[in-house]
Design a protein around this motif. Structure first.
Motif, short mmCIF file in Angstrom:
data_model
loop_
_atom_site.label_atom_id
_atom_site.label_comp_id
_atom_site.label_asym_id
_atom_site.label_seq_id
_atom_site.Cartn_x
_atom_site.Cartn_y
_atom_site.Cartn_z
N VAL A 1 -3.96 9.38 -4.20
CA VAL A 1 -3.57 8.04 -3.74
C VAL A 1 -3.25 8.04 -2.25
O VAL A 1 -3.69 7.14 -1.52
CB VAL A 1 -2.39 7.51 -4.57
N LEU A 2 -2.51 9.02 -1.79
CA LEU A 2 -2.12 9.03 -0.37
C LEU A 2 -3.35 9.20 0.53
O LEU A 2 -3.43 8.57 1.59
CB LEU A 2 -1.09 10.12 -0.11
N GLN A 3 -4.30 10.01 0.11
CA GLN A 3 -5.54 10.14 0.88
C GLN A 3 -6.33 8.83 0.86
O GLN A 3 -6.92 8.45 1.86
CB GLN A 3 -6.40 11.29 0.33
N MET A 4 -6.31 8.14 -0.28
CA MET A 4 -7.04 6.87 -0.37
C MET A 4 -6.37 5.80 0.49
O MET A 4 -7.06 4.94 1.04
CB MET A 4 -7.15 6.41 -1.82
N VAL A 5 -5.07 5.85 0.64
CA VAL A 5 -4.38 4.91 1.54
C VAL A 5 -4.92 5.11 2.96
O VAL A 5 -5.20 4.14 3.67
CB VAL A 5 -2.85 5.10 1.47
N GLN A 6 -5.11 6.37 3.38
CA GLN A 6 -5.67 6.65 4.71
C GLN A 6 -7.12 6.20 4.79
O GLN A 6 -7.54 5.61 5.79
CB GLN A 6 -5.56 8.14 5.04
N THR A 7 -7.90 6.45 3.76
CA THR A 7 -9.30 6.01 3.74
C THR A 7 -9.37 4.49 3.84
O THR A 7 -10.19 3.94 4.58
CB THR A 7 -10.00 6.49 2.45
N ARG A 8 -8.48 3.82 3.12
CA ARG A 8 -8.43 2.35 3.17
C ARG A 8 -8.18 1.87 4.60
O ARG A 8 -8.84 0.96 5.08
CB ARG A 8 -7.33 1.85 2.24
N ALA A 9 -7.23 2.48 5.27
CA ALA A 9 -6.91 2.10 6.66
C ALA A 9 -8.13 2.31 7.55
O ALA A 9 -8.46 1.46 8.39
CB ALA A 9 -5.71 2.88 7.17
N ASP A 10 -8.82 3.43 7.38
CA ASP A 10 -10.02 3.72 8.18
C ASP A 10 -11.12 2.69 7.91
O ASP A 10 -11.76 2.20 8.84
CB ASP A 10 -10.56 5.13 7.87
N LEU A 11 -11.35 2.36 6.65
CA LEU A 11 -12.38 1.38 6.29
C LEU A 11 -12.02 -0.01 6.79
O LEU A 11 -12.89 -0.75 7.26
CB LEU A 11 -12.59 1.36 4.77
N ALA A 12 -10.76 -0.37 6.70
CA ALA A 12 -10.33 -1.70 7.18
C ALA A 12 -10.52 -1.82 8.69
O ALA A 12 -10.87 -2.90 9.18
CB ALA A 12 -8.87 -1.94 6.79
N ARG A 13 -10.32 -0.72 9.41
CA ARG A 13 -10.50 -0.74 10.87
C ARG A 13 -11.96 -0.66 11.30
O ARG A 13 -12.27 -0.84 12.46
CB ARG A 13 -9.76 0.45 11.51
#
Length: 153
Positions: free
Chosen positions: A43-55
């Motif tokens: 989950v914590l890695q996916m939170v970072q992936t989400r931030a990268d994709l959103a940007r």
């Protein structure tokens, strides 16, 4: 050992012990980023992936079967659901166990909206059984979500 310290240790163990699956099934497709059949993972890695994709500035199309931690991608402002996507929810757990770590379901739940959030905190966050929702049903439960215009049904 107090509960807060134990909780932090469990969250750290979850982050360290889970293979990095968040990039699995994520690929650039012209002006889009497609998330295909993503199993979720940490989950914590996916939170970072989400931030990268959103940007990224690109439309993120969730296609195929998005399950577990992948589900937090569905509410990004630049995300849409493929018309045949399936979204699968279950309780987060420490890998290879039935142990639900503290706070991780809260982290995930903070990304959901409307009826999806209600269902998450209504029991999906404690269920070991996968709760699968079609793209169309997902949009009915979260009217801010949308089906991708760029994918033909």
């Amino acid at each position: 050992m107090n509960m807060n310290r134990l909780s932090l240790i469990l969250i750290a163990a979850l982050a360290a012990a889970t293979p990095a699956l968040s990039q699995e099934g994520i690929r650039r497709a012209g002006p889009f980023i497609d998330v295909w059949n993503n199993r979720g993972g940490n989950v914590l890695q996916m939170v970072q992936t989400r931030a990268d994709l959103a940007r990224s500035g690109r439309q993120v199309r969730i296609r195929g079967y998005c399950r577990s931690a992948c589900t937090i991608l569905t509410t990004m402002p630049n995300a849409c659901l493929g018309p045949h996507a399936r979204i699968g929810f279950h309780a987060p757990r420490i890998p290879n166990t039935q142990i639900i770590p503290p706070y991780v379901d809260q982290i995930m739940g903070n990304f959901y909206r409307a009826g999806i959030r209600d269902r998450w905190f209504g029991g999906w966050n404690r269920s070991m059984e996968m709760q699968i929702v079609s793209a169309r049903d997902y949009v009915r439960m979260d009217p801010q979500a949308r089906i991708c215009d760029s994918i033909k049904p």
